[in-house]
Design a protein around this motif. Structure first.
Motif, PDB file in Angstrom:
ATOM      1  N   HIS A   4      37.843  38.421  50.364  1.00 50.71           N
ATOM      2  CA  HIS A   4      37.593  37.713  51.606  1.00 50.71           C
ATOM      3  C   HIS A   4      36.088  37.463  51.654  1.00 50.71           C
ATOM      4  N   THR A   5      35.670  36.488  52.425  1.00 57.19           N
ATOM      5  CA  THR A   5      34.247  36.193  52.532  1.00 57.19           C
ATOM      6  C   THR A   5      33.753  36.594  53.917  1.00 57.19           C
ATOM      7  N   LYS A   6      32.489  36.931  53.960  1.00 56.07           N
ATOM      8  CA  LYS A   6      31.880  37.363  55.220  1.00 56.07           C
ATOM      9  C   LYS A   6      30.400  37.016  55.167  1.00 56.07           C
ATOM     10  N   THR A   7      29.899  36.467  56.253  1.00 54.77           N
ATOM     11  CA  THR A   7      28.462  36.232  56.381  1.00 54.77           C
ATOM     12  C   THR A   7      27.884  37.404  57.160  1.00 54.77           C
TER      13      THR A   7
END
Length: 160
Positions: A4-7
């Motif tokens: 998953h991506t996260k900033t």
């Protein structure tokens, strides 16, 4: 294995680092020096340990070899840089997007996963590596040299 991506906002770390390459891996030495002293860091945000790699700013990730020198850090996330223990340093991971992979298995057998991330998943994804630190979060399920170990692998990415 899909991430998953996260900033994230900037993360403040306190710890120790060494210069090394994959061919001259000194990770064990680094952690043997850091782990007995981690309790000296009074303002840690959690018990998680951060294992971080910092590469030269102009490095093309396709050019990495077994002899590429980088900084390896053993650190913890903190709420500020006041009262640094002797022999420890501060580092700020800049704000940015990360692809986060959950790795389950013996940490010493990470090679095929690394290969998958950089040679299969990344080229097929809408992302490319960004020039920020790479790191692993060694939380409560991390067990050194244990096939039941779990850790998070954080790869800095940006849209292609």
């Amino acid at each position: 294995m899909q991430p998953h991506t996260k900033t994230i906002a900037a993360k403040k770390l306190v710890g120790q680092h060494m210069l090394m390459s994959l061919a001259d891996n000194k990770t064990g030495e680094l952690f043997r020096g850091f782990m007995p002293r981690r309790g000296e860091i009074k303002n840690a945000l959690s018990a998680d340990i951060i294992c971080m790699q910092v590469y030269k700013p102009d490095l093309n990730f396709n050019d990495i070899t077994l002899n590429t020198i980088h900084q390896k850090w053993a650190a913890v996330e903190v709420d500020g840089f006041n009262d640094l223990p002797d022999g420890m340093e501060a580092f700020t991971i800049p704000t940015g997007m990360y692809a986060i992979f959950l790795y389950k298995g013996n940490p010493a057998e990470f090679g095929p996963t690394f290969n998958y991330i950089f040679n299969t998943w990344l080229p097929a994804s809408p992302y490319e590596t960004d020039n920020r630190p790479h790191f692993e979060v060694l939380g409560e399920k991390y067990k050194n040299n244990d096939p039941a170990s779990e850790e998070e692998i954080w790869i800095p990415v940006r849209l292609k």
